[in-house]
Design an enzyme around this catalytic site. Structure first.
Site, short mmCIF file in Angstrom:
data_model
loop_
_atom_site.label_atom_id
_atom_site.label_comp_id
_atom_site.label_asym_id
_atom_site.label_seq_id
_atom_site.Cartn_x
_atom_site.Cartn_y
_atom_site.Cartn_z
N GLY A 49 0.84 -1.19 0.00
CA GLY A 49 0.00 0.00 0.00
C GLY A 49 0.87 1.24 0.00
N CYS A 97 5.73 0.18 7.19
CA CYS A 97 5.32 1.35 6.41
C CYS A 97 6.52 1.80 5.60
CB CYS A 97 4.87 2.47 7.35
SG CYS A 97 4.39 3.99 6.50
N LEU A 98 6.30 2.11 4.33
CA LEU A 98 7.43 2.50 3.47
C LEU A 98 8.06 3.81 3.92
CD1 LEU A 98 6.02 1.49 -0.05
CD2 LEU A 98 7.68 0.26 1.37
N HIS A 139 -4.55 1.43 7.41
CA HIS A 139 -3.23 2.06 7.49
C HIS A 139 -3.12 3.21 6.49
CE1 HIS A 139 1.33 1.76 7.86
NE2 HIS A 139 1.17 2.50 6.77
N GLU A 140 -3.51 2.94 5.24
CA GLU A 140 -3.37 3.97 4.20
C GLU A 140 -4.35 5.12 4.43
OE1 GLU A 140 -0.77 3.72 2.60
OE2 GLU A 140 -0.43 1.59 2.98
N HIS A 143 -2.99 7.57 6.74
CA HIS A 143 -2.02 8.49 6.13
C HIS A 143 -2.72 9.76 5.63
CE1 HIS A 143 1.90 6.62 6.22
NE2 HIS A 143 1.48 5.50 5.65
#
Ligand code: NI
Length: 174
Positions: A49, A97-98, A139-140, A143
């Site tokens: 994601g 998380c990236l 999660h996304e 953001h």
């Protein structure tokens, strides 16, 4: 050709800001191109994601590509201006998380999510998913509200993670 975007790391201010909705006339070729770039960037980084603020674009957009798993069918989709309609249950599992390379910590999330969003063409759709796909959407979507998974960890894991980030920053590895 899609191009790779730079993924910003915590604590870049855009990651801690509330993103703005895409305007009705925003579903244009530019959006399509941006989303293709996001998919490429996510895949290249090995993520499932990626949210627009993570590449410095403060609009309510995220992409996800979940491989088929035990608890979920394969789900590849773009979410523009998403709304979480319903959540239920609970799951516990490690999350990454990236924007937090190398940090993996347990985070409690709801098990099932029903969400509505627009695709790149501006067509509204709904998903009803569980497991990893539900975790990813939550999660996304966080953001887009300037919330990072650090905020969702236990206080202990948050402190541990912050200390690790500081160490990595000092070594110039963040
Ligand atoms: Ni993330």
């Amino acid at each position: 050709m899609a191009e790779r975007l730079r993924i910003l790391h915590y604590p870049e201010p855009v990651l801690l800001s509330v993103a703005r909705p895409l305007a009705e006339d925003g579903f244009d070729p530019g959006l399509r191109e941006f989303v293709e770039n996001m998919f490429l960037t996510m895949e290249d980084a090995g993520g499932v994601g990626l949210a627009a603020p993570q590449v410095g674009d403060s609009r309510r957009i995220f992409v996800m590509d979940i491989p088929e798993g035990d608890d979920t069918p394969a789900t590849r989709a773009t979410f523009v201006n998403p709304t979480i309609l319903h959540v239920e249950g609970e799951q516990n599992g490690d999350e990454g998380c990236l924007s937090f390379p190398g940090i993996f910590q347990p985070v409690r999330r709801e098990m099932r999510v029903v969400a509505r969003a627009f695709d790149v063409a501006g067509k509204e759709f709904e998903v009803d998913v569980t497991g990893l796909a539900a975790r990813c959407i939550l999660h996304e979507n966080d953001h887009l509200d300037g919330i990072v998974f650090l905020d969702r960890m236990s206080a202990l894991k948050r402190d541990l993670s912050k200390r690790k980030i500081k160490r990595l920053q000092k070594r110039g590895e963040w």
